[in-house]
Design an enzyme around this catalytic site. Structure first.
Site, short mmCIF file in Angstrom:
data_model
loop_
_atom_site.label_atom_id
_atom_site.label_comp_id
_atom_site.label_asym_id
_atom_site.label_seq_id
_atom_site.Cartn_x
_atom_site.Cartn_y
_atom_site.Cartn_z
NE ARG A 164 93.14 82.98 64.12
CZ ARG A 164 92.88 84.29 64.18
NH1 ARG A 164 92.16 84.89 63.26
NH2 ARG A 164 93.38 85.02 65.14
CB SER A 238 95.47 78.29 68.61
OG SER A 238 96.04 79.45 69.16
CD GLU A 334 93.72 78.81 64.87
OE1 GLU A 334 93.04 79.25 65.83
OE2 GLU A 334 94.82 79.30 64.54
C1 LIG Z 1 103.99 78.67 67.10
C2 LIG Z 1 102.82 78.96 66.19
C3 LIG Z 1 102.09 80.12 66.36
C4 LIG Z 1 101.02 80.43 65.53
N1 LIG Z 1 100.35 81.58 65.73
C5 LIG Z 1 99.32 81.91 64.92
C6 LIG Z 1 98.62 83.14 65.10
O1 LIG Z 1 98.95 83.94 65.98
N2 LIG Z 1 97.59 83.42 64.28
C7 LIG Z 1 97.22 82.57 63.27
O2 LIG Z 1 96.27 82.89 62.55
N3 LIG Z 1 97.87 81.40 63.08
C8 LIG Z 1 98.91 81.05 63.86
N4 LIG Z 1 99.56 79.87 63.69
C9 LIG Z 1 99.13 78.96 62.61
C10 LIG Z 1 99.92 79.09 61.29
O3 LIG Z 1 101.11 79.82 61.48
C11 LIG Z 1 99.08 79.78 60.22
O4 LIG Z 1 97.86 79.10 60.01
C12 LIG Z 1 99.82 79.87 58.89
O5 LIG Z 1 99.09 80.67 57.98
C13 LIG Z 1 100.07 78.49 58.27
O6 LIG Z 1 100.90 78.67 57.16
P1 LIG Z 1 101.64 77.45 56.51
O7 LIG Z 1 102.29 77.94 55.27
O8 LIG Z 1 102.51 76.78 57.47
O9 LIG Z 1 100.39 76.52 56.11
P2 LIG Z 1 100.34 74.94 56.03
O10 LIG Z 1 100.33 74.38 57.41
O11 LIG Z 1 101.38 74.44 55.11
O12 LIG Z 1 98.91 74.75 55.38
C14 LIG Z 1 97.74 75.09 56.10
C15 LIG Z 1 96.52 74.84 55.19
O13 LIG Z 1 96.55 75.74 54.09
C16 LIG Z 1 96.62 75.03 52.85
N5 LIG Z 1 97.55 75.78 51.99
C17 LIG Z 1 98.82 76.12 52.27
N6 LIG Z 1 99.33 76.89 51.29
C18 LIG Z 1 98.34 77.03 50.36
C19 LIG Z 1 98.25 77.72 49.11
N7 LIG Z 1 99.27 78.41 48.60
N8 LIG Z 1 97.07 77.62 48.43
C20 LIG Z 1 96.02 76.91 48.92
N9 LIG Z 1 96.06 76.25 50.10
C21 LIG Z 1 97.20 76.32 50.81
C22 LIG Z 1 97.14 73.64 53.21
O14 LIG Z 1 96.74 72.68 52.26
C23 LIG Z 1 96.50 73.44 54.57
O15 LIG Z 1 95.17 73.04 54.44
C24 LIG Z 1 100.66 79.53 64.49
C25 LIG Z 1 101.41 78.36 64.31
C26 LIG Z 1 102.49 78.08 65.14
C27 LIG Z 1 103.29 76.84 64.90
#
Ligand SMILES: Cc1cc2nc3c(=O)[nH]c(=O)nc-3n(C[C@H](O)[C@H](O)[C@H](O)COP(=O)(O)OP(=O)(O)OC[C@H]3O[C@@H](n4cnc5c(N)ncnc54)[C@H](O)[C@@H]3O)c2cc1C
Length: 338
Positions: A164, A238, A334
């Site tokens: 992670r 998480s 996380e």
């Molecule tokens: C129901 C649920 C289940 C989940 N299950 C998992 C799982 O099984 N495994 C897992 O690993 N995660 C899981 N997650 C967490 C999440 O889905 C991941 O971390 C996902 O990659 C976040 O993507 P996002 O686009 O929503 O990021 P955001 O929430 O928009 O951003 C997260 C971080 O990344 C940065 N960021 C976003 N895009 C970029 C970019 N293009 N360049 C640079 N920085 C960037 C943001 O500034 C922030 O710091 C889960 C979340 C939920 C709600």
């Protein structure tokens, strides 16, 4: 490029927290992104890149510019007998990329089905689930440094992936914007059954030779049964990482909590389930006002209504304190708290 002022992010973060960004821009290309990055009138503002907002907890209004990365497009870059290199824009929804690959029988990310969020955020915390992690397939990624607008390609080892985590969550946190991601996928993929519930899913369905399509369906099934849908109950998956502890400490805990399992890390350390520790402390399904832990998975903190980011964070910190007091283990977030 349209810049919106005092913009509500309520529908743009999966906790559904009602906060505002001083300025908001939605960008659809690398050129648009550079335009925002290098605009003089925006140069003094703090910048936040937003994907799907599914790994962020906003505890206050964002006093800067929030840039939503919506860069689209999936294409095949190259192909040989064994592998495909597929490139995706950072703004593509992660699960749409998984679906695209599984439909064409390109293996390697099917166990990561239905993880919410964008492709561009996937490398940030090296998303992982059910025996696969992004690092297993990431070939390279493109992006731009926020301060200088300089473009750079990172190969897999330069991303410094770990559990992670990556260089983008550490050294280059909030300094680098990922604009596209290339994955190296397998045309003759072996399915990954290392995670018991996936294996059990195959057995339950009496599938003799499971395909990556079967695995995707099974993983989607497991996730729908176990995790809350952010469209129905606000959450960010998480809240904490599973803590890594010494084997010595694990043996001591195991004597008291015989069902505390571990995942090997290295010669001296193991990872234990944060969810189980939280459950032992009787936080599973607990609710305080509009905030609670999910009844099927206590590692997930949920917003039952109009909870503020501060209320959600306060509950997370209560849980963290209790785990520290009871087990002398420090849980690490996380979720990105802002
Ligand atoms: C129901 C649920 C289940 C989940 N299950 C998992 C799982 O099984 N495994 C897992 O690993 N995660 C899981 N997650 C967490 C999440 O889905 C991941 O971390 C996902 O990659 C976040 O993507 P996002 O686009 O929503 O990021 P955001 O929430 O928009 O951003 C997260 C971080 O990344 C940065 N960021 C976003 N895009 C970029 C970019 N293009 N360049 C640079 N920085 C960037 C943001 O500034 C922030 O710091 C889960 C979340 C939920 C709600």
């Amino acid at each position: 490029m349209k810049l919106s002022k005092n913009y509500s992010l309520k529908t743009l973060n999966s906790f559904g927290v009602d906060i505002k960004a001083k300025i908001y821009a939605d960008v659809f290309s690398v050129d648009e992104l550079k335009e925002v990055m290098l605009a003089n009138e925006l140069s003094n503002l703090k910048k936040l890149i937003l994907g799907g907002g599914s790994n962020i907890l906003f505890v206050k209004n964002f006093d800067g510019i929030v840039i939503k990365n919506s860069i689209p497009g999936i294409k095949i870059i190259s192909e040989d007998d064994k592998n495909m290199i597929v490139e995706s824009g950072a703004g593509v929804v992660w699960d749409e990329l998984v679906q695209y690959c599984v439909d064409r029988n390109y293996g390697g990310i099917e166990n990561l089905s239905l993880i919410p969020g964008s492709v561009g955020a996937a490398p940030i915390q090296n998303i992982g689930a059910y025996g696969q992690e992004l690092t297993n397939t990431l070939f390279e990624l493109n992006g731009i440094f926020i301060d200088t607008g300089e473009e750079k390609i990172f190969n897999n080892s330069e991303c410094k992936f770990s559990y992670r985590s990556s260089i983008f969550k550490n050294e280059f946190k909030n300094k680098f914007i990922i604009t596209s991601v290339k994955l190296k996928l397998d045309k003759n993929s072996q399915v990954n059954l290392t995670y018991d519930p996936v294996k059990e899913g195959v057995e339950k369905r009496h599938i003799k030779n499971p395909t990556i399509k079967d695995i995707r369906e099974i993983v989607i099934d497991i996730r729908k049964n176990k995790l809350p849908d952010p469209n129905e109950i606000g959450n960010a998956g998480s809240f904490f990482k599973n803590p890594v502890i010494t084997k010595k400490k694990y043996k001591v805990l195991k004597k008291v909590y015989s069902d505390l399992n571990y995942f090997p890390v290295d010669r001296n350390n193991v990872k234990v389930s944060a969810a189980r520790l939280i459950e032992i402390c009787e936080w599973k399904g607990k609710r305080i006002g509009n905030v609670g832990t999910y009844n099927k998975q206590p590692l997930v903190i949920v917003n039952y209504g109009d909870a503020t980011g501060e209320e959600i964070y306060a509950m997370a910190m209560k849980i963290k304190d209790e785990i520290k007091k009871r087990f002398d283990i420090t849980l690490e977030n996380e979720v990105n708290v802002l």
